[in-house]
Design an enzyme around this catalytic site. Structure first.
Site: not given
Length: 492
Positions: A8, A10-11, A77, A236-237, A295, A405
């Site tokens: 959300a 960075s990539g 998501g 991603d989760t 969340n 991270g």
């Protein structure tokens, strides 16, 4: 293999090398992911993000002589785009923090209840859920779209423009609030009830499915060949949870980043009054598992503080922020990271101070005090969430696995162990990319099960362990934290 992981904020593109028994990973391309405010609305810049995806594929050529064995994309998501039958993207996707969502949620809940929505999907009703975003769309411009238009969630949107195949991967579909968590398919009755055309949605595919090959024009542009496109665990989760280095089920997990997703992996959803009241959601996982989790607005608070200080001309690295917080005594003041006041971008330090004023606490003044307040508050929220999980499961959990991270913040890991009274197993850092790549390994038939994947992760990326310290002190502090958030709740 290549994993393209869009977070959300960075990539990155990660190169995975599979030896036949172990995995190694290498970061080959990183980029920021910044929302764009335009005309009073907040969007994702999909065109730029797709360009960065291609830049990541191009970067691969500097690291290996042949074309990649495959590529898979994972993202956050709930957000989506519309694509017509000719492959045209009908506008940039809205950002989940778009203000219209809260209004739409309020209006939809005048027609139904949170309990009813939860009984259908097992997803905690939150303003950014896809169901409320689509309701906002229908209020503004209607959803009477041409018959050839389909809704594609963010990883599915990227995968479509790579392969030309329109489909929806299970784990990302589960974030919408529109999926039946028992049938693992779209809830047609719910779609009809809220006035969303079921024809907008594509078939569900499971993680580890090969979905065509790279479009010819992209393969020629990047000179990489017709590599297979894989639908990994596209949320991603879900990918991060795939890479938890444990073969035992007696643990809670925390996927730690902009959001901290804390929960457990179970076989069937838990959709009780308590799970609804405590804010738990039931999302899909690999091998049709359910990730029952909460969340939590995690490192977002620190990211927002850092951004504010940069606007004021003071640039501080996250590493320096951690060192500053370590020098503070801690346990002086708390906020509830879940309070809606912290959701939107803005002056986060000022909001934290105002929260402390309103709850009669010591108000953090320095940057170090603000950072320590956030970290202490976050680990207290982890403790509270662990207590709730154990009540829902009716059993104790022995360990907490932290991945992602955020575990580079060693202070956060140690204080999580202190606050919860449980050992914390931290690693791997690149959990999402590793889970993504290992689902590609599975798609190639190199491993057969989630247990085999996790054994590979254990062998390839040994984690760190943090033992609990000063348990009595932290138990007393936890009671103070509960009193603070109760006081704020009463005032609200």
């Amino acid at each position: 293999m290549l994993a393209v992981d869009f977070g959300a904020s960075s990539g990155r593109t990660i190169l995975g090398r599979w030896s036949g028994s172990t995995l190694s990973v290498e970061d080959i391309h990183r980029f920021s992911n910044d929302p764009v405010e335009l005309g009073g609305s907040l969007y994702w810049d999909f065109l730029r993000l797709f360009h960065e995806l291609k830049e990541g594929i191009h970067a691969y050529k500097q690291h290996a002589p042949s074309s990649p064995a495959s590529i898979a994309v994972d993202t956050w998501g709930v957000d989506y785009g519309f694509v017509d039958g000719k492959g045209k993207l009908l506008g940039n996707p809205y950002h989940y923090r778009e203000a219209r969502n809260a209004v739409a949620m309020s209006e939809l809940l005048q027609q139904t209840t949170e309990r009813e929505l939860y009984s259908h999907s097992g997803i905690q009703p939150l303003s950014f859920n896809t169901i409320f975003q689509l309701y906002a769309e229908s209020r503004e411009q209607g959803l009477s779209l041409p018959d050839d238009v389909r809704l594609l969630l963010m990883p599915d949107l990227f995968r479509f423009y790579l392969s030309g195949i329109r489909s929806t991967e299970y784990t990302i579909a589960s974030t919408t609030g529109l999926l039946d968590p028992v049938a693992r398919d779209w809830d047609r009755l719910l779609l009809q009830k809220v006035g969303i055309p079921s024809g907008l949605f594509t078939d569900i595919v499971m993680p580890g499915t090969k979905e065509g090959t790279l479009r010819k024009e992209i393969a020629e542009e990047l000179q990489v060949g017709a590599m297979p496109i894989v639908a990994a665990a596209s949320h991603d989760t879900a990918s991060a949870v795939v890479s938890i280095p444990s073969l035992e089920g007696d643990y809670a997990f925390i996927s730690c980043g902009t959001w901290s997703l804390m929960g457990v992996e179970i076989d069937q959803p838990i959709m009780t009054e308590d799970s609804l009241r405590w804010g738990f959601t039931n999302e899909g996982g690999a091998e049709k598992k359910i990730r029952m989790l909460k969340n939590i607005m995690g490192l977002w608070l620190l990211q927002a503080c850092k951004r504010q200080w940069e606007l004021e001309g003071d640039s501080i690295s996250f590493a320096h922020m951690q060192e500053m917080a370590k020098l503070e005594p801690g346990l002086q003041s708390y906020v509830d990271p879940q309070d809606p006041v912290f959701l939107a971008p803005g002056n986060m330090p000022e909001r934290i101070r105002l929260y402390c004023v309103e709850t009669g606490q010591t108000v953090p003044q320095t940057k170090a005090e603000l950072i320590r307040c956030v970290v202490d508050s976050l680990v207290m929220k982890f403790k509270q969430t662990l207590d709730e999980i154990e009540q829902l499961l009716a059993r104790k959990l022995s360990t907490i696995h932290m991945v992602g991270g955020g575990i580079q913040n060693r202070l956060l890991c140690q204080l999580t162990a202190n606050a919860t009274g449980r050992p914390v197993i931290a690693g791997p850092v690149e959990a999402t990319a590793i889970g993504n790549i290992m689902m590609q390994v599975k798609a190639h038939g190199e491993v057969q099960s989630l247990d085999q994947i996790r054994q590979v992760v254990m062998d390839s990326f040994p984690p760190d362990r943090y033992e609990s310290q000063d348990e009595a002190k932290w138990q007393d502090a936890y009671q103070t934290y509960l009193q603070v958030i109760a006081k704020k709740s009463v005032r609200s």
